[in-house]
Design an enzyme around this catalytic site. Structure first.
Site, PDB file in Angstrom:
ATOM      1  N   LYS A 118       8.070 -10.674 -19.896  1.00  8.83           N
ATOM      2  CA  LYS A 118       6.955  -9.876 -19.365  1.00  8.83           C
ATOM      3  C   LYS A 118       6.952  -8.487 -19.979  1.00  8.83           C
ATOM      4  O   LYS A 118       5.900  -7.994 -20.424  1.00  8.83           O
ATOM      5  CB  LYS A 118       7.072  -9.761 -17.825  1.00  8.83           C
ATOM      6  CG  LYS A 118       7.167 -11.100 -17.097  1.00  8.83           C
ATOM      7  CD  LYS A 118       5.905 -11.917 -17.207  1.00  8.83           C
ATOM      8  CE  LYS A 118       6.115 -13.315 -16.641  1.00  8.83           C
ATOM      9  NZ  LYS A 118       5.162 -14.290 -17.174  1.00  8.83           N
ATOM     10  N   GLU A 202       4.162   0.974 -11.720  1.00  2.00           N
ATOM     11  CA  GLU A 202       2.763   0.974 -12.127  1.00  2.00           C
ATOM     12  C   GLU A 202       1.896   1.652 -11.070  1.00  2.00           C
ATOM     13  O   GLU A 202       2.242   1.666  -9.885  1.00  2.00           O
ATOM     14  CB  GLU A 202       2.255  -0.465 -12.314  1.00  2.00           C
ATOM     15  CG  GLU A 202       2.845  -1.198 -13.481  1.00  2.00           C
ATOM     16  CD  GLU A 202       2.283  -2.596 -13.596  1.00  2.00           C
ATOM     17  OE1 GLU A 202       1.616  -3.062 -12.634  1.00  2.00           O
ATOM     18  OE2 GLU A 202       2.503  -3.257 -14.641  1.00  2.00           O
ATOM     19  N   HIS A 237       0.532 -16.459  -4.661  1.00  4.42           N
ATOM     20  CA  HIS A 237       0.434 -16.527  -6.125  1.00  4.42           C
ATOM     21  C   HIS A 237       0.160 -17.926  -6.643  1.00  4.42           C
ATOM     22  O   HIS A 237       0.378 -18.204  -7.810  1.00  4.42           O
ATOM     23  CB  HIS A 237       1.697 -15.924  -6.764  1.00  4.42           C
ATOM     24  CG  HIS A 237       1.971 -14.553  -6.252  1.00  4.42           C
ATOM     25  ND1 HIS A 237       1.133 -13.488  -6.517  1.00  4.42           N
ATOM     26  CD2 HIS A 237       2.912 -14.096  -5.395  1.00  4.42           C
ATOM     27  CE1 HIS A 237       1.581 -12.421  -5.873  1.00  4.42           C
ATOM     28  NE2 HIS A 237       2.644 -12.751  -5.177  1.00  4.42           N
ATOM     29  N   ARG A 294      -0.775 -21.772 -22.973  1.00  5.85           N
ATOM     30  CA  ARG A 294      -0.988 -23.210 -22.720  1.00  5.85           C
ATOM     31  C   ARG A 294      -2.412 -23.383 -22.224  1.00  5.85           C
ATOM     32  O   ARG A 294      -3.110 -22.397 -21.967  1.00  5.85           O
ATOM     33  CB  ARG A 294      -0.013 -23.704 -21.644  1.00  5.85           C
ATOM     34  CG  ARG A 294      -0.314 -23.085 -20.289  1.00  5.85           C
ATOM     35  CD  ARG A 294       0.590 -23.563 -19.187  1.00  5.85           C
ATOM     36  NE  ARG A 294       0.149 -23.073 -17.902  1.00  5.85           N
ATOM     37  CZ  ARG A 294       0.405 -21.860 -17.423  1.00  5.85           C
ATOM     38  NH1 ARG A 294       1.093 -21.016 -18.157  1.00  5.85           N
ATOM     39  NH2 ARG A 294      -0.058 -21.465 -16.245  1.00  5.85           N
TER      40      ARG A 294
HETATM   41  C1  MV4 Z   1      -0.386  -5.759  -9.345  1.00  5.11           C
HETATM   42  C2  MV4 Z   1      -1.182  -5.641  -8.179  1.00  5.11           C
HETATM   43  C3  MV4 Z   1      -1.688  -4.381  -7.859  1.00  5.11           C
HETATM   44  N1  MV4 Z   1      -1.405  -3.305  -8.634  1.00  5.11           N
HETATM   45  N2  MV4 Z   1      -0.141  -4.673 -10.101  1.00  5.11           N
HETATM   46  C4  MV4 Z   1       1.045 -10.264  -8.628  1.00  5.11           C
HETATM   47  C5  MV4 Z   1       1.898 -11.093  -9.523  1.00  5.11           C
HETATM   48  C6  MV4 Z   1       1.588 -10.669 -10.894  1.00  5.11           C
HETATM   49  N3  MV4 Z   1       0.691 -11.626 -11.486  1.00  5.11           N
HETATM   50  C7  MV4 Z   1       0.939  -9.330 -10.787  1.00  5.11           C
HETATM   51  N4  MV4 Z   1       0.531  -9.173  -9.414  1.00  5.11           N
HETATM   52  C8  MV4 Z   1      -0.056  -8.052  -8.990  1.00  5.11           C
HETATM   53  N5  MV4 Z   1       0.158  -6.944  -9.718  1.00  5.11           N
HETATM   54  C9  MV4 Z   1      -0.630  -3.482  -9.742  1.00  5.11           C
HETATM   55  N6  MV4 Z   1      -0.344  -2.389 -10.517  1.00  5.11           N
HETATM   56  C10 MV4 Z   1      -1.423  -6.817  -7.422  1.00  5.11           C
HETATM   57  C11 MV4 Z   1      -0.857  -7.996  -7.821  1.00  5.11           C
HETATM   58  C12 MV4 Z   1      -1.132  -9.185  -7.018  1.00  5.11           C
HETATM   59  C13 MV4 Z   1      -1.862 -10.256  -7.548  1.00  5.11           C
HETATM   60  C14 MV4 Z   1      -2.340 -10.243  -8.848  1.00  5.11           C
HETATM   61  C15 MV4 Z   1      -3.063 -11.329  -9.310  1.00  5.11           C
HETATM   62  C16 MV4 Z   1      -3.314 -12.423  -8.491  1.00  5.11           C
HETATM   63  C17 MV4 Z   1      -2.837 -12.452  -7.217  1.00  5.11           C
HETATM   64  C18 MV4 Z   1      -2.103 -11.374  -6.718  1.00  5.11           C
HETATM   65  C19 MV4 Z   1      -1.618 -11.405  -5.410  1.00  5.11           C
HETATM   66  C20 MV4 Z   1      -0.900 -10.330  -4.926  1.00  5.11           C
HETATM   67  C21 MV4 Z   1      -0.654  -9.217  -5.725  1.00  5.11           C
END
Ligand code: MV4
Length: 660
Positions: A118, A202, A237, A294
């Site tokens: 990542k 972040e 997720h 993928r």
């Molecule tokens: C975030 C966020 C809010 N602000 N980053 C969740 C796992 C990873 N894919 C990144 N994620 C997030 N990062 C910042 N700076 C909120 C999430 C997040 C989220 C992102 C995409 C899809 C579903 C989610 C569910 C909870 C939190």
């Protein structure tokens, strides 16, 4: 150009059947691989050839690259499609396939490796000019420095495990005062989960949407984006609903996001189908999250709005061909939505379900409805794999029309034999917040009370339909007995007393009396007496007259359970056998049994502890998820039968109680 003549699909379930469908349409040979659990699976039946590769556990079959390569050689397949999951993002497998002189239907192993880490991926993206969330990803992990970086970024900030993913261990700090405790907690969780306590910081986006771009590159330097998908409706997720295009997407933002995704792909020499995931903020700014090297589960919604078959593109490009279309030739037509049908019980925290699909019925397919599935009626959903039953994809000219299609398609989807998430999906599809596209990653959390309502007791009408179906099924093989003997019934009791029980340990019971009458029956349930009559067809269709109204339903019995599909809803009741002793024990009072095979990963109480009903007691790991099992009643823990790390079978007693 290296011509593909036969493709082996190194996967199972719906994606294996789906890839096979395109390969067959393109005139290619198809080879399936299967484990002990999949000998009779749809993807095996669909293939020209099929090779057994080992026992049910994926680590002994679908994850053993050498067996898959051996199967390809033995059957003359000169290409391998990995599907998604399993080995689809395993760079070592991609290398091994190429080393065996076979074509890997996917990106170069170098690209898989580049996107695997990542933090490394983010650094690469920064170089390529792809926007990242403002933050700090440095090696220096000094607490004071991290606090200073957080202040520079500006609160609220999100602290993430550098080695993590999937949202595990993320902590929000809303102010400088909160930061030290949040940092300590994030480091502890990162260490525990990933063995690495490094973190990144972040800017926290409070209401982000998950918007991802489908990219496609060939080996001649061409790369296009096939627009975006909005996958914001997720639970823990796991994506639940995906749609294309993203509702309300500004065309200028779409173009910028697409160009950023293409830049990301080109930065790593990408070839094939890929997805670049972004967080879309409420002001239209977007930030790189990760790149999936993928084909994604949700690719069908992109296929529906572009009219393209992405697996066909994969096979053409893997054979060295150019992209079938240029960016200018790609257009968005209409709106598509996908939902994932899972064997899971929303009423039990979405606990994955295992069992046999006693009844499976999908809506009729056509231009507006597509069903991608890998199972048929009678198949088992096992603990060994992801409990997906099917993907339901709808398309129409615009989003409101597509939402209506989705509601109708879900109302026509019937799963009996185990609990599935169809009612939950129907609640999402018909929610005003969904229709108004009030989408962000906290949609389910925001509307949970509407989406997971407390179960409603069955009405007198529903109990009457359950009981009519049972009465008809008990007599003369399910046809209406009045036809069987010309209306004169012999040796049959004048009144049938039936007891039904609602699902769950504390499910309420309902006694129903069915009295025979000249033109059918009268049913007495919860204080009401209704005249009913009807016919039960062999496919479970119940055509009834209920209190003078014509009603059609589907009545499906599986063991002592009955599922009734009626008026777009699904109802489940269990027959209480009047001759049975105390209610059969599956985790009833005083016992706590394993709902499925798994491994004990935490004991939360000691022997002799006093516990209250619902108190977390033991944690199992099963099907890649953690399941916290709770005390079924107040009482005392009399014995802990297993230690942390031990494997347990379904139904075994884990913890003993003395209730009270
Ligand atoms: C975030 C966020 C809010 N602000 N980053 C969740 C796992 C990873 N894919 C990144 N994620 C997030 N990062 C910042 N700076 C909120 C999430 C997040 C989220 C992102 C995409 C899809 C579903 C989610 C569910 C909870 C939190």
């Amino acid at each position: 150009m290296s011509r593909i003549t036969s493709v082996l699909i190194a996967n199972r379930g719906e994606i294996a059947a789906r890839v096979m469908r395109t390969a067959r349409r393109m005139g290619l040979g198809t080879v399936a691989v299967y484990s002990d659990a999949d000998a009779n699976a749809l993807h095996v039946a669909s293939a020209d050839q099929a090779v057994h590769i080992g026992p049910a556990p994926a680590r002994e079959s679908y994850l053993i690259g050498a067996k898959i390569i051996e199967a390809a050689k033995a059957t003359g397949a000169n290409a391998i499609h990995p599907g998604y999951g399993f080995l689809s993002e395993n760079a070592g497998f991609a290398d091994a396939v190429a080393a065996a002189g076979l074509i890997f239907i996917g990106p170069p192993a170098s690209a898989i490796r580049a996107m695997g880490g990542k933090s490394e991926a983010k650094a690469l993206m920064e170089t390529a000019g792809v926007p990242l969330v403002p933050g700090y990803h440095g090696e220096d992990q000094d607490d004071a420095l991290l606090a200073g970086e957080a202040a520079r970024i500006g609160f609220p900030v999100l602290i993430k495990a550098s080695a993590g993913g999937g949202g595990k261990g993320m902590k929000v700090a809303n102010s400088a005062d909160e930061f030290p405790a949040a940092l300590a907690s994030a480091k502890r969780e990162a260490k525990a989960s990933f063995g690495d306590d490094r973190v990144l910081i972040e800017k926290y986006l409070a209401r982000p949407r998950h918007v991802e771009i489908q990219v496609f590159a060939d080996s001649h330097g061409n790369c296009v984006y096939l627009f975006e998908r909005d996958c914001s409706i997720q639970r823990r997720h796991q994506k639940v609903v995906e749609e294309a295009p993203a509702p309300g997407m500004d065309p200028a933002v779409r173009a910028r996001m697409g160009q950023a995704a293409v830049a990301a792909a080109k930065a790593i020499g990408y070839v094939g189908a890929g997805t670049v995931e972004f967080l879309l903020d409420t002001d239209g700014s977007f930030y790189f999250m990760e790149m999936n090297t993928r084909l994604q589960v949700e690719h069908p919604v992109t296929e529906k709005i572009t009219g393209q078959d992405l697996v066909e593109w994969q096979l053409l490009v893997a054979a060295g061909g150019p992209l079938p279309l240029t960016q200018e030739q790609l257009t968005i037509n209409g709106h598509a939505i996908e939902v994932r049908l899972y064997a899971e019980d929303p009423a039990k925290g979405f606990l994955p379900q295992t069992g046999t699909l006693a009844h499976l019925r999908f809506p009729e397919q056509g231009d507006h409805v597509r069903v991608d599935t890998g199972v048929r009626t009678g198949d088992a959903i096992s603990i060994f794999y992801d409990p997906m039953i099917a993907k339901l994809i709808v398309w129409d000219k615009d989003r409101p029309s597509a939402v209506r299609r989705l509601e109708k398609a879900l109302a026509e989807t019937e799963v009996a034999g185990l609990n599935a998430n169809v009612p939950f999906l129907s609640a999402v599809a018909s929610h005003p917040g969904f229709l108004s596209a009030d989408l962000d990653t906290r949609f389910i959390e925001r509307y949970e009370a509407d989406l997971l309502p407390a179960s409603v007791a069955p009405s007198a009408e529903v109990l009457a339909l359950f009981s009519l179906g049972l009465t008809l099924s008990r007599r003369s093989g399910g046809n209406d007995p009045w036809d069987a003997v010309g209306g004169l019934l012999l040796n049959l009791p004048a009144v049938d007393s039936i007891e039904w029980r609602e699902p769950g340990e504390e499910g309420a019971s309902h006694k129903v009396d069915v009295t025979w009458a000249r033109a059918g029956f009268t049913v007495t349930a919860i204080g009401r007496t209704l005249p009913v009559s009807g016919r039960l067809a062999t496919d479970g269709t119940l055509s009834a007259s209920l209190d003078g109204r014509k009603v059609t339903a589907r009545w499906v019995r599986w063991g002592d359970h009955v599922t009734l599909f009626h008026a777009g809803g699904t109802h489940n009741l269990t027959l209480v056998d009047p001759h049975a002793g105390a209610h059969a024990d599956h985790g009833g009072h005083g016992r706590l049994t394993a709902p499925m095979p798994g491994k004990v990963i935490a004991l939360l109480v000691e022997e002799g502890a006093t516990v209250t009903k619902g108190q977390p007691v033991i944690v199992l790991e099963a099907m890649k998820m953690e399941h916290t099992l709770k005390a079924p009643s107040d009482g005392t823990v009399t014995h802990l039968r297993f230690q942390v790390g031990e494997q347990v079978s379904e139904g075994v007693e884990l913890v003993g109680f003395e209730a009270g």
